[in-house]
Design a protein around this motif. Sequence first.
Motif, PDB file in Angstrom:
ATOM      1  N   GLY A   7       0.804  -1.319  -0.150  1.00 28.53           N
ATOM      2  CA  GLY A   7       0.206   0.076   0.103  1.00 28.53           C
ATOM      3  C   GLY A   7       0.847   1.230  -0.057  1.00 28.53           C
ATOM      4  N   THR A   8       2.008   1.210   0.456  1.00 27.98           N
ATOM      5  CA  THR A   8       2.562   2.407   0.795  1.00 27.98           C
ATOM      6  C   THR A   8       3.990   2.552  -0.160  1.00 27.98           C
ATOM      7  N   GLU A  22       5.132   6.899   8.422  1.00 30.18           N
ATOM      8  CA  GLU A  22       4.675   6.527   6.895  1.00 30.18           C
ATOM      9  C   GLU A  22       4.536   5.226   6.595  1.00 30.18           C
ATOM     10  N   GLN A  23       5.405   4.369   7.006  1.00 31.26           N
ATOM     11  CA  GLN A  23       5.487   2.797   6.526  1.00 31.26           C
ATOM     12  C   GLN A  23       5.673   2.847   4.980  1.00 31.26           C
ATOM     13  N   GLY A  24       6.177   3.986   4.412  1.00 27.56           N
ATOM     14  CA  GLY A  24       6.876   3.893   3.043  1.00 27.56           C
ATOM     15  C   GLY A  24       8.146   4.664   2.752  1.00 27.56           C
ATOM     16  N   GLY A  25       8.386   4.709   1.627  1.00 27.14           N
ATOM     17  CA  GLY A  25       9.681   5.469   1.470  1.00 27.14           C
ATOM     18  C   GLY A  25       9.539   6.804   0.751  1.00 27.14           C
ATOM     19  N   ARG A  26       8.290   7.538   0.750  1.00 27.96           N
ATOM     20  CA  ARG A  26       8.126   8.598  -0.068  1.00 27.96           C
ATOM     21  C   ARG A  26       8.925   9.961   0.343  1.00 27.96           C
ATOM     22  N   ALA A  36       0.278   8.907  -9.997  1.00 28.38           N
ATOM     23  CA  ALA A  36       1.491   8.540  -9.472  1.00 28.38           C
ATOM     24  C   ALA A  36       1.366   7.678  -8.183  1.00 28.38           C
ATOM     25  N   VAL A  69      -1.385   1.911  -7.046  1.00 28.67           N
ATOM     26  CA  VAL A  69      -0.480   0.951  -6.858  1.00 28.67           C
ATOM     27  C   VAL A  69      -1.462  -0.092  -6.997  1.00 28.67           C
ATOM     28  N   TRP A  70      -0.618  -1.489  -7.698  1.00 31.32           N
ATOM     29  CA  TRP A  70      -1.271  -2.526  -7.901  1.00 31.32           C
ATOM     30  C   TRP A  70      -0.338  -3.777  -7.697  1.00 31.32           C
ATOM     31  N   THR A  71      -0.847  -4.428  -7.131  1.00 30.24           N
ATOM     32  CA  THR A  71       0.487  -5.593  -6.800  1.00 30.24           C
ATOM     33  C   THR A  71      -0.016  -7.247  -6.901  1.00 30.24           C
ATOM     34  N   GLN A  77      -4.091  -7.123  -5.775  1.00 33.07           N
ATOM     35  CA  GLN A  77      -4.558  -6.256  -5.037  1.00 33.07           C
ATOM     36  C   GLN A  77      -4.374  -4.933  -5.670  1.00 33.07           C
ATOM     37  N   ARG A  83      -4.963  -0.172  -4.884  1.00 31.16           N
ATOM     38  CA  ARG A  83      -5.415   0.599  -3.978  1.00 31.16           C
ATOM     39  C   ARG A  83      -5.291   1.994  -4.544  1.00 31.16           C
ATOM     40  N   GLY A 130      -1.112   5.000   1.979  1.00 32.25           N
ATOM     41  CA  GLY A 130      -1.317   3.668   1.326  1.00 32.25           C
ATOM     42  C   GLY A 130      -1.841   2.771   2.078  1.00 32.25           C
ATOM     43  N   ALA A 131      -1.644   2.821   3.539  1.00 34.36           N
ATOM     44  CA  ALA A 131      -1.900   1.668   4.446  1.00 34.36           C
ATOM     45  C   ALA A 131      -3.080   2.165   5.162  1.00 34.36           C
ATOM     46  N   HIS A 155       6.508  -2.750   9.858  1.00 29.67           N
ATOM     47  CA  HIS A 155       5.930  -4.250   9.885  1.00 29.67           C
ATOM     48  C   HIS A 155       7.179  -5.110   9.792  1.00 29.67           C
TER      49      HIS A 155
END
Lengths: 410, 410
Positions: free
Chosen positions: A222-223, B186-190, B253, B256-258, B281, B283, B352-353, B379
């Motif tokens: 998601g992130t 954030e749980q992401g790298g943005r 931008a 996301v899809w996975t 998935q 989002r 995103g989470a 996580h």
Amino acid sequence: MPKIDPERLLNDLRHLRSFGATGPGVVRLSLSAVDMDARRWLAGRMTEAGLDASIDGVGTVFGRSRNAGPALLIGSHTDTQPTGGWLDGALGVIYGLEIARALGECEETREFAVDVASWIDEEGTFSGFLGSRSFTGEPVDEAIRNARNRDGLLLADALGHAGLAATPRVLIDRARHKAYLEPHIEQGGRLEAHGKSIGVVTTIVGIRELRLRFTGQRNHAGTTPMSIRRDAGAALVAFIARMDEAFRQLADADTVWTVGRIELDPGSFSVVPGAAELHLQFRDASAERLRAMESALAGLVRDFNAREKVSVAIAGSEPPEEPVTMDAALQTHLAHAAQALAPGAWEPMPSGASHDAQVLAHHVPACMLFVPSIGGVSHDFIEDTADAHIVLGCQVAARAAAEILRSLRA
Amino acid sequence: MPKIDPERLLNDLRHLRSFGATGPGVVRLSLSAVDMDARRWLAGRMTEAGLDASIDGVGTVFGRSRNAGPALLIGSHTDTQPTGGWLDGALGVIYGLEIARALGECEETREFAVDVASWIDEEGTFSGFLGSRSFTGEPVDEAIRNARNRDGLLLADALGHAGLAATPRVLIDRARHKAYLEPHIEQGGRLEAHGKSIGVVTTIVGIRELRLRFTGQRNHAGTTPMSIRRDAGAALVAFIARMDEAFRQLADADTVWTVGRIELDPGSFSVVPGAAELHLQFRDASAERLRAMESALAGLVRDFNAREKVSVAIAGSEPPEEPVTMDAALQTHLAHAAQALAPGAWEPMPSGASHDAQVLAHHVPACMLFVPSIGGVSHDFIEDTADAHIVLGCQVAARAAAEILRSLRA
């Protein structure tokens, strides 16, 4: 010309089917009790046909003609896959028996020598092609000591239980065995698709098997924006597309390649895969093309690693199996017989599957004849071939056998 | 303006980390003994801060200010994933505690009401978002009766073991709770990639999850020519390429899809896969775009079935989660505070989470503030955030909290 007896042929095939019958299919794993019952029955039928029959030290049933050589050896296997079909290797063994009988009953060919074999464990319950390897003098002692079946039973113990521990192994007699014929079901859908009844095998294809491993970065699905992902699964999918394109450039109509397994790690909805693996197999009749495919694959791996954010490596591979060409003169005999009995209804073709013939071919001129598989199905309970094709295939094989022996004796 | 105490903030975070510490990470599953220890410690710290603290009937720790409303509710969660990081939800809860203290210590804001919550089971050890759902009056009785953790323990029994069976559940006070703030990593790298220190969340993205199943024909990988194959695995790979192309046309931008999982059946080197399945998935922050992606997918499925030899169907899907927009006025307060304390070093961004804020937002104006995650990791035991970012985030949140309450009281 010798004449086969269609009813006797079909009755023997049907009787053999009763050993391990499971619905329409057969479960007759090498050296199991029911497999040994079938071997003893087969040896009995060989004896009734006038052959000197025995079960050797690895379980191969061998019926030796009392006639002097040169001999044509006809064989295949009567063991099955865990969920096997009734014909598979059984067809070729019973063809051998019927051809030995038919040539023995024919004035012109009664002095001809046809030896018949049911090679043990072609299917690899313990160790694939064990019978043909043992017969041709290839090393099998290590396999006998260490190979196990799926239940963990040692091959040596299975041979002991079967009462074969002290029995000698039958070995090729190079002065006598001057040609090998293996009749078999096609196991594919080509003859059926082309409306043909007989296939004359040109080559048994070579095989490459390897695992490709992709390493990226596991991330939150998601992130993690698409732009910074290092998705090992997406890389695997992209790689397959490039590989398909490269292989298509190199392939002829008989080249095959298969991605049989894909695993993404960790394999959950919410995680961008950090690693991925695929199992690739490719087969071709040309050793040169197989090398070109290996080379193309290595190039794709290099190129991928140079350009992409996910790396790929060959994580392991099976020993290569090289293509084995069938003897040209023997192919011609099969083709002549097929043309005489089924004009226009036969074709030359590669064997996409492996057979004992590829072992024998390194020691004696060898050939194979195919009959159609209904729906192209094999290694399945519903495997079948039309009675008319079973009978025709045996008539063609018998005619070719007579011609092969005539030329060997000339 | 209220001033937070960086040392007190970091010390409380580090002390909370000690409950369930495992290497650099934390294992503190909802309602486990160590989680309950942490909750009792937290309630004690809230009491010391002058809040009326309790652990409610589902395990949520709630600290209510003694000041009259309107109140700003600040919360997140102190439970972790099975292999969790030390900050995740813990950061937002301790931010809430520190902000309640800081506003209470400041002349201008000492009358302001900040309530603080650690919602139980955000991570879904038993039933995801249980605490925030219970608080907002969404139905949870069925989950309490039937939900189980991975060991099979019933939620009702876990609440009994924790001594909470007869404890009342805290409920939203709609006259008092006029805004909700959830600070979180954030749980992401943005943010890291953009060199920013603060993220102001615009929307919590919506999610779709589904399984696509491909049905072809299982066949022998050696004897089945490419031209007549119905290879379910190859079809799956081709479908993914088309889906990627279609989604790329629709995406912005942040879409996301996975494909998180792929399975080929039977999954062996020598068999052309007869069936294949993928887990997909996607989002996005836009409900409209999610519907457009669903629609594109349905079109691809129809088109594939009309044109290809392998069929594809949606084999199952999770209930859709729609995007949740953060309150515009609250976003503006966060943005002003960020611009004041970190000029140019913040940006608006989607989450995103999933977070408790998406539950709260249906009942009260809600907002979220993000601080950077080192390497975008969460996580995971190695999840971390720079101390300077932790402190700055809390200062920004405290300043925004004061402004939000000032405007609510105006």
